[in-house]
Each structure stands twice: as C-alpha cells, then as structure tokens.
Design a protein around this motif. Structure first.
Motif, short mmCIF file in Angstrom:
data_model
loop_
_atom_site.label_atom_id
_atom_site.label_comp_id
_atom_site.label_asym_id
_atom_site.label_seq_id
_atom_site.Cartn_x
_atom_site.Cartn_y
_atom_site.Cartn_z
N ASP A 52 -5.38 3.56 -14.41
CA ASP A 52 -6.66 4.17 -14.05
C ASP A 52 -7.33 3.36 -12.94
N HIS A 53 -7.13 3.77 -11.71
CA HIS A 53 -7.77 3.11 -10.55
C HIS A 53 -9.28 3.37 -10.63
N PRO A 54 -10.12 2.35 -10.33
CA PRO A 54 -11.57 2.55 -10.46
C PRO A 54 -12.13 3.62 -9.53
N HIS A 94 -10.23 6.42 -8.33
CA HIS A 94 -9.18 7.42 -8.08
C HIS A 94 -9.78 8.79 -7.77
N LEU A 95 -8.99 9.54 -7.05
CA LEU A 95 -9.39 10.88 -6.64
C LEU A 95 -9.02 11.85 -7.76
N LYS A 96 -9.84 12.87 -7.95
CA LYS A 96 -9.45 13.91 -8.91
C LYS A 96 -8.19 14.60 -8.37
N GLY A 114 -4.02 3.75 -3.26
CA GLY A 114 -4.58 3.41 -4.57
C GLY A 114 -3.58 3.64 -5.68
N SER A 115 -3.96 4.44 -6.66
CA SER A 115 -3.07 4.68 -7.80
C SER A 115 -2.09 5.83 -7.55
N GLY A 116 -2.04 6.30 -6.29
CA GLY A 116 -0.98 7.24 -5.92
C GLY A 116 -1.26 8.71 -6.16
N THR A 117 -2.51 9.07 -6.42
CA THR A 117 -2.81 10.46 -6.79
C THR A 117 -2.25 11.47 -5.78
N ILE A 118 -2.51 11.25 -4.49
CA ILE A 118 -2.09 12.23 -3.48
C ILE A 118 -0.56 12.29 -3.37
N LEU A 143 1.08 3.79 0.85
CA LEU A 143 0.79 2.43 1.35
C LEU A 143 -0.50 1.93 0.72
N GLU A 144 -0.48 0.71 0.23
CA GLU A 144 -1.67 0.16 -0.43
C GLU A 144 -1.69 -1.35 -0.21
N LYS A 145 -2.89 -1.88 0.01
CA LYS A 145 -3.03 -3.30 0.34
C LYS A 145 -2.89 -4.20 -0.89
N TYR A 146 -3.35 -3.69 -2.04
CA TYR A 146 -3.40 -4.58 -3.22
C TYR A 146 -2.27 -4.28 -4.20
N ARG A 147 -1.55 -5.36 -4.54
CA ARG A 147 -0.37 -5.24 -5.39
C ARG A 147 -0.68 -4.56 -6.72
N GLY A 167 0.97 -3.10 1.89
CA GLY A 167 0.64 -3.44 3.27
C GLY A 167 -0.76 -3.01 3.65
N ASP A 168 -1.12 -3.36 4.88
CA ASP A 168 -2.48 -3.17 5.39
C ASP A 168 -2.49 -1.97 6.35
N ALA A 169 -3.29 -0.98 6.05
CA ALA A 169 -3.33 0.24 6.86
C ALA A 169 -3.84 -0.03 8.28
N THR A 170 -4.52 -1.15 8.49
CA THR A 170 -4.97 -1.46 9.85
C THR A 170 -3.82 -2.04 10.69
N SER A 214 -5.64 10.97 3.00
CA SER A 214 -6.14 9.83 2.22
C SER A 214 -7.60 9.97 1.86
N ASN A 215 -7.97 9.35 0.73
CA ASN A 215 -9.40 9.10 0.57
C ASN A 215 -9.63 7.64 0.89
N LEU A 216 -10.48 7.45 1.89
CA LEU A 216 -10.66 6.12 2.48
C LEU A 216 -11.54 5.27 1.57
C1 SAM Z 1 -10.67 5.17 -2.51
S1 SAM Z 1 -9.30 4.23 -2.94
C2 SAM Z 1 -7.98 5.35 -2.98
C3 SAM Z 1 -7.76 5.91 -4.35
C4 SAM Z 1 -6.56 6.81 -4.48
N1 SAM Z 1 -6.67 8.02 -3.70
C5 SAM Z 1 -6.32 7.15 -5.95
O1 SAM Z 1 -6.48 8.33 -6.31
O2 SAM Z 1 -6.05 6.26 -6.72
C6 SAM Z 1 -8.96 3.32 -1.50
C7 SAM Z 1 -7.82 2.33 -1.62
O3 SAM Z 1 -7.62 1.69 -0.37
C8 SAM Z 1 -7.18 0.38 -0.62
N2 SAM Z 1 -7.38 -0.40 0.61
C9 SAM Z 1 -8.50 -1.00 1.06
N3 SAM Z 1 -8.28 -1.57 2.26
C10 SAM Z 1 -7.01 -1.29 2.60
C11 SAM Z 1 -6.20 -1.56 3.74
N4 SAM Z 1 -6.68 -2.25 4.77
N5 SAM Z 1 -4.95 -1.10 3.75
C12 SAM Z 1 -4.44 -0.38 2.72
N6 SAM Z 1 -5.14 -0.12 1.61
C13 SAM Z 1 -6.42 -0.56 1.55
C14 SAM Z 1 -8.01 -0.06 -1.79
O4 SAM Z 1 -7.40 -1.13 -2.49
C15 SAM Z 1 -8.05 1.23 -2.63
O5 SAM Z 1 -7.02 1.24 -3.57
#
Ligand code: SAM
Length: 365
Positions: free
Chosen positions: A197-199, A201-203, A227-231, A247-251, A275-278, A292-294
């Motif tokens: 359960d990502h804090p 997460h998208l519906k 995030g938790s991979g919903t999309i 792709l997600e920054k946090y393990r 990895g880092d989306a930037t 994505s939801n940013l």
């Molecule tokens: C709004 S959440 C996405 C939630 C996802 N759609 C879900 O349903 O679980 C945004 C995510 O972007 C990640 N994030 C933040 N900065 C990032 C970066 N520079 N590169 C990749 N991911 C990053 C956050 O850790 C977070 O999990």
C-alpha cells in the motif's frame, strides 16, 4: 433495469464509453448516460434483460451487474436503481422536514421485492452538497422506512456489519436515489492484487482512465514515477502486448510494485527499474508512451523542489518520448511551465477527482 454506476469525477465519459463497449457485446438494447441529473461521478445504464446459454444448452438469465463488475476497469460501484427523484429545495429545509420527505418517498417504494423475508439488510448512505442533515441521518431514516414497510411481509432483519442485501441511499445536491448496491463494502477500485500500500497510490480506475487517454498502441510504455506500480500493473492486466517499464527512485516502493505485480500475476510482463526519472535517458533510449502521476510534494519542504524536479524530468522526457504522454498532478503552474519550455504541446486537459482534490490531467505530445 436501471443501473447507477459510480466512478471518479472527471472520467464519466470514459466510464460511459467502457460500459457501452461491454453492453454492446451482450446483444441487448441499452442506453448509457453520463452524469444523470447532472450528478458528477455517476453513469446511468438502462439495460434490457440479457441471457446466456449454459453448458446443457439451456437459456439462462445473465446478471448484468455481475457482468459489469467482472469486466469493468473504470467503475467503482454497480447499483441497481430502485428510484431516484429531485427534491427541490431540500438543501435549505430543516432536518425534520427534509427527513420526512425522504421517509415518505422511501416508504412508498416496493423495497420488499429486493429482500427476502429470511435475508438481513443494511442501508449505506452517501451525501454530498449543502444540507442540514447528515449522511447518518439519511441512513437511519431510510432504514426506518424500509424496516416499517418490510414488517408488512414478515419480521425484517437488520445486520449492519454483514448484511445479505445492501441498500444504498444517496443524496447529492437535490437528487435522492435509492438502490441495491451489488458491489459490497469494498469499492471495485480497491484491487485485490494490492498487497503493498503506497501512501500516494493512484486509484486503479484513474490509472485506467489515464491509459485510455494515452491510447497506447503496443509500443514501449513507461511510468517513470511508478510508485507501487498501479499504472503498469493495470496496463499489463489489460493484456498489453508491448514493453512495460516501471521506473521508481526508492527501492522500498519498487519492491512494493514487484510484490503487487506478483500478486496480480503480471510480474513477468513488466520491467522494474530502480532509478531517477530526471536521468530518464540513461535508462531508456526511446519510449512511445509515458503515463504517470507525478510526485505532488504535499509535504512542506519538498514542495519547493517540485518546479526543478518537473523541469529536469520533462527535459529528459523530450529526449526519449516518441508519441504521447499523460500526466496527473496538483501542481498546475510547475507542470505547464516544464512541459512548454521543453517543447511539448498540450493536446488535452481535464480535471479528475482524486483523494478529495481535483487534479490536473494533461495529454501531451
Ligand atoms: C505519486 S507517487 C506515484 C504513485 C503510483 N502511481 C502508485 O499508484 O503507487 C510518485 C512516486 O514518484 C517517486 N519519485 C519521486 N521522485 C522521483 C524521481 N526523481 N525519479 C523516480 N521516481 C521518483 C516517489 O517515490 C513516488 O513513489
């Protein structure tokens, strides 16, 4: 049969199109209307009786609510409408007057057709808009009216925790509706695959709406903040034939996404990248679709980092995106600046209700 279907605000047109597609496969007459009586987040479907042939060649009635619940990706609830009515001026009425009006209306409805004498029932209510009454008042009043009516036919049983039949009473603005909620207490957007359960997460319904807006054609697809991979998971569940990258920054979140994908049975269909989306172009050469939801940065302290994060991300996206991108965020100013300065054209914008907010959604190319 009239079915009141609920979904998120702002995606009623997409839900309507989905329901029309599903009903057209049944070969029965139907009519679907988005926002009936101007109520947001609702779709009304009028459907004729549907049948199927069982394995012994017998003609059997098909439950349209069950059919929709099993196949829809955008709906939250499927409610069989008993009656709906506009109560002019109910918002200004004193509680006793407003509740009497609801009670009188409900007590005239043939609710006994929907509950057997041996079955327990409960009333769940939903209220939105300005009223002098609460949703609890509505539930109690409707429950009393149904109970008293059912007493004419036997001894009614109320079970608020595990009812056999759930009546749903909705008061939205001036519109009152009573129906049978065939969904149960857990909305359909709460997918059974979600074990992490990502804090934020998208519906799942909104994830599917974003996928509809991107309309991917089988080419490589990425959610760069997955995030938790919903999309990616919802896309894989639709049987997407192409590459899907998460792709997600946090393990921690990426592992959560992997757990969710395992639980959904689509782990092998998705590539998970830490990895880092930037720095997107370091991980992928070309993608056709990015959805994505940013990160919104609702936490104070992180919010100031949003404009730079968006600017850096969209400058990387410009290097790899071939077709369309769909992004959802509360940060209108930051995203519009980042998209425009990096040469993207906004081809569609809409607001979608998510977590109590109306969130900006963009389709870009
Ligand atoms: C709004 S959440 C996405 C939630 C996802 N759609 C879900 O349903 O679980 C945004 C995510 O972007 C990640 N994030 C933040 N900065 C990032 C970066 N520079 N590169 C990749 N991911 C990053 C956050 O850790 C977070 O999990």
């Amino acid at each position: 049969m009239r079915l009141l279907l609920t979904t998120s605000k702002g995606i009623e047109d997409l839900a309507k199109a989905e329901v029309e597609g599903l009903l057209s496969e049944l070969g029965v007459p139907f009519r679907v209307e988005e926002r009936p009586l101007s109520v947001e987040g609702r779709v009304l479907a009028e459907v004729g009786e549907a049948f199927y042939t069982d394995e012994k060649g017998r003609k059997r009635e098909l439950s349209v609510p069950t059919y929709l619940k099993e196949r829809s990706r955008l709906l939250h609830r499927v409610i069989v409408e008993i009656a709906s009515e506009r109560f002019e001026g109910i918002g200004e009425e004193e509680p006793d007057v407003a509740l009497r009006r609801i009670e009188d209306f409900v007590s005239e409805l043939p609710t006994e057709r929907f509950v057997k004498v041996s079955e327990s029932f409960a009333v769940r209510s939903f209220r939105k808009g300005k009223h002098k009454i609460t949703s609890v008042d509505v539930a109690k009043t409707v429950g009393k009216a149904i109970f008293e009516r059912l007493e004419r036919f036997g001894k009614p049983k109320v079970n608020l925790d595990h009812p056999a039949v759930v009546f749903r009473a909705e008061l939205i603005g001036e519109v009152f509706l009573l129906g049978i909620d065939t969904t149960g207490d857990s909305s359909l957007h709460k997918r059974p695959w979600r074990v992490y359960d990502h804090p934020a997460h998208l519906k799942a319904s909104i994830a599917n709406a974003l996928i509809e807006l991107a309309n991917p054609d089988g080419g490589p697809f990425i959610d760069p903040f997955c995030g938790s991979g919903t999309i990616p998971i919802e896309l894989a569940l639709r049987g997407y034939p192409g590459r899907i990258i998460c792709l997600e920054k946090y393990r921690k979140h990426l592992m959560g996404a992997e757990m969710n994908a395992l639980s959904a049975g689509v782990y092998n269909k998705i590539e998970f990248l830490l990895g880092d989306a930037t720095r997107l172009s370091e991980y992928v050469d070309k993608v056709d679709f990015a959805v994505s939801n940013l990160p919104y940065g609702l936490k104070i302290g992180r919010k100031s980092m949003i404009p730079k994060l968006y600017m850096d991300f969209f400058s990387e996206l410009a290097k790899v995106l071939e077709k369309r991108g769909v992004f959802i965020t509360t940060e209108k100013r930051a995203i519009e600046k980042a998209m425009e300065e990096n040469g993207f054209e906004i081809v569609h914008h809409r607001l979608i209700g998510h977590g109590g907010l109306m969130v900006h959604t963009y389709v870009i190319k």
